[in-house]
Motif scaffolding. Structure first.
Motif, short mmCIF file in Angstrom:
data_model
loop_
_atom_site.label_atom_id
_atom_site.label_comp_id
_atom_site.label_asym_id
_atom_site.label_seq_id
_atom_site.Cartn_x
_atom_site.Cartn_y
_atom_site.Cartn_z
N GLN A 1 19.42 -5.93 -8.37
CA GLN A 1 19.00 -6.96 -9.25
C GLN A 1 17.52 -7.65 -9.37
N GLY A 2 17.32 -8.08 -10.52
CA GLY A 2 15.60 -8.06 -10.16
C GLY A 2 14.73 -7.86 -10.72
N VAL A 3 13.75 -7.85 -11.24
CA VAL A 3 12.74 -7.09 -10.95
C VAL A 3 11.34 -6.88 -10.36
N ILE A 4 11.23 -5.75 -9.92
CA ILE A 4 10.27 -5.54 -8.85
C ILE A 4 8.76 -5.77 -9.53
N THR A 5 8.61 -6.83 -8.42
CA THR A 5 6.41 -6.95 -8.39
C THR A 5 5.78 -6.28 -8.62
N ASP A 6 4.40 -6.02 -10.02
CA ASP A 6 4.04 -5.15 -10.32
C ASP A 6 3.07 -4.57 -9.44
N ALA A 7 3.42 -5.67 -7.97
CA ALA A 7 1.85 -5.01 -6.49
C ALA A 7 2.45 -3.42 -5.48
N TYR A 8 3.62 -3.20 -7.09
CA TYR A 8 4.02 -1.99 -6.55
C TYR A 8 4.14 0.07 -6.86
N ASP A 9 3.54 -0.08 -6.71
CA ASP A 9 3.03 1.63 -7.23
C ASP A 9 4.48 2.49 -7.28
N VAL A 10 4.87 2.48 -8.25
CA VAL A 10 6.33 2.67 -7.73
C VAL A 10 6.83 4.16 -9.07
N SER A 11 7.28 5.57 -9.08
CA SER A 11 7.43 5.90 -9.57
C SER A 11 8.80 6.59 -9.46
N ILE A 12 9.65 6.62 -10.80
CA ILE A 12 11.50 6.61 -11.07
C ILE A 12 11.14 8.26 -11.56
N VAL A 13 12.09 9.20 -11.13
CA VAL A 13 12.47 10.65 -11.44
C VAL A 13 13.64 10.88 -11.92
N MET A 14 14.48 10.75 -12.65
CA MET A 14 15.85 11.35 -13.21
C MET A 14 15.66 12.21 -14.10
N GLY A 15 17.04 12.74 -14.11
CA GLY A 15 17.11 13.50 -14.32
C GLY A 15 18.13 13.32 -16.42
N GLY A 16 17.65 14.13 -17.02
CA GLY A 16 18.40 13.69 -18.44
C GLY A 16 19.74 14.13 -18.74
N LYS A 17 20.04 14.77 -17.78
CA LYS A 17 21.73 15.00 -17.79
C LYS A 17 22.82 15.30 -16.47
N ALA B 1 6.78 0.34 -14.09
CA ALA B 1 7.32 1.48 -12.93
C ALA B 1 6.68 3.40 -13.82
N GLN B 2 6.11 4.47 -13.78
CA GLN B 2 6.23 5.52 -14.56
C GLN B 2 7.59 5.94 -13.79
N LEU B 3 7.63 6.12 -15.07
CA LEU B 3 9.98 7.09 -15.16
C LEU B 3 8.94 8.41 -15.90
N ILE B 4 9.40 9.16 -15.14
CA ILE B 4 9.87 10.81 -15.17
C ILE B 4 10.64 11.23 -15.36
N VAL B 5 11.33 11.34 -16.42
CA VAL B 5 12.82 12.15 -17.09
C VAL B 5 12.34 13.46 -17.86
N SER C 1 0.76 -1.38 -0.35
CA SER C 1 -0.12 -0.26 -0.54
C SER C 1 0.61 1.55 -0.18
N THR C 2 2.36 1.16 -0.17
CA THR C 2 2.52 2.07 0.39
C THR C 2 3.44 2.55 -1.23
N LYS C 3 3.35 3.40 -1.37
CA LYS C 3 3.46 3.90 -2.69
C LYS C 3 5.20 4.46 -2.54
N VAL C 4 5.74 4.17 -3.59
CA VAL C 4 7.41 4.95 -3.83
C VAL C 4 8.15 5.55 -4.83
N ILE C 5 8.47 6.41 -3.98
CA ILE C 5 9.11 7.59 -5.79
C ILE C 5 10.73 7.84 -5.28
#
Length: 274
Positions: free
Chosen positions: A216-232, A251-255, A126-130
């Motif tokens: 290492q290893g694929v994360i299960t789709d049971a988690y709601d994950v967003s990734i925020v990364m810098g393009g540079k 995961a939602q990927l935000i670049v 139930s904990t969302k991860v960013i």
């Protein structure tokens, strides 16, 4: 033009309080809210660095808790041997609050710990991860800096690290934005390091990342994950977004194209409300 607030001024504006329990230190604000966010900074940073993020999530109506990593600020360093022990530490930190966490936000090194948590399925679904600025594939530049840090004599190395020329170099390397607030906040952060950190403690953590890369290893789709990364982001290689997609395909990927490795200064408005 309005004057840019300092990190300390944001802390005061939010009426934050500092707490310590069982050797773990954190800042908390807006604690009467029923919604909660826990935030962890990166190696050589500190909880005060995350005040722009704290302000953003208080604005969304959350109670915000910002933790010091082990050996940073007011949190006690422990003799960590592996990532399972780091994951246990993060779970203990969250348990100190005595209430469920709706969102976990991590940055840089702490994202590697968060990854371990959800890969081992220790965090409630139930904990969302960013995750901000994950580092599954460090760049050549990061490798060189890590090597220099490990091989310099402690006293000399820490003095060099905190010298004004070194501070200016680090700022120029990690920041890729022209935003005045980001430059001001990172310069302020750099001034705090000498009193809140030791080179040995930061090296202990980053060495674990290099020796025991937890991505290492694929994360299960049971988690709601967003990734925020810098393009540079030059702390990681250009392969990193693709590696992230393979490890966390759901995961939602935000670049953020024009940002580097300090997204909580460079692009704080890109962190989702979730």
């Amino acid at each position: 033009m309005a004057k840019i607030p300092t990190l300390r001024q944001i802390y005061q504006k939010l009426n934050c309080q500092e707490k310590t329990k069982d050797g773990i230190c954190w800042i908390q604000c807006n604690t009467k809210s029923s919604k909660t966010v826990a935030i962890f900074h990166g190696v050589t940073g500190g909880k005060i660095d995350m005040m722009p993020l704290a302000e953003r999530y208080v604005g969304f109506g959350y109670a915000v808790y910002v933790f010091d990593l082990p050996g940073h600020g007011g949190s006690k360093m422990l003799p960590f041997r592996n990532y399972d022990e780091l994951a246990e530490w993060m779970m203990l930190a969250l348990a100190c609050l005595g209430r469920p966490i709706n969102i976990l936000i991590s940055n840089s090194f702490s994202s590697s710990i968060a990854y371990r948590l959800i890969h081992k399925e220790l965090l409630p679904y139930s904990t969302k991860v960013i995750m901000g600025c994950p580092t599954p594939d460090p760049s050549r530049l990061a490798d060189v800096l890590q090597s220099l840090s490990n091989h310099l004599p402690h006293k000399l190395g820490w003095g060099v690290y905190n010298s004004k020329p070194a501070q200016r170099i680090r700022t120029a390397v990690v920041l890729q934005t022209k935003r005045e607030d980001a430059w001001q906040w990172l310069s302020e952060s750099e001034r705090y390091k000498k009193e809140t950190l030791t080179l040995d403690d930061s090296n202990t953590l980053t060495t674990l990342l290099y020796r025991q890369n937890p991505y290492q290893g694929v994360i299960t789709d049971a988690y709601d994950v967003s990734i925020v990364m810098g393009g540079k982001d030059n702390v990681v290689t250009v392969r990193t977004p693709e590696i992230i997609r393979q490890l966390m395909p759901h995961a939602q990927l935000i670049v953020v194209p024009e940002a580097g490795h300090i997204l909580h200064f460079e692009a704080v408005e890109q962190y989702p409300e979730v």
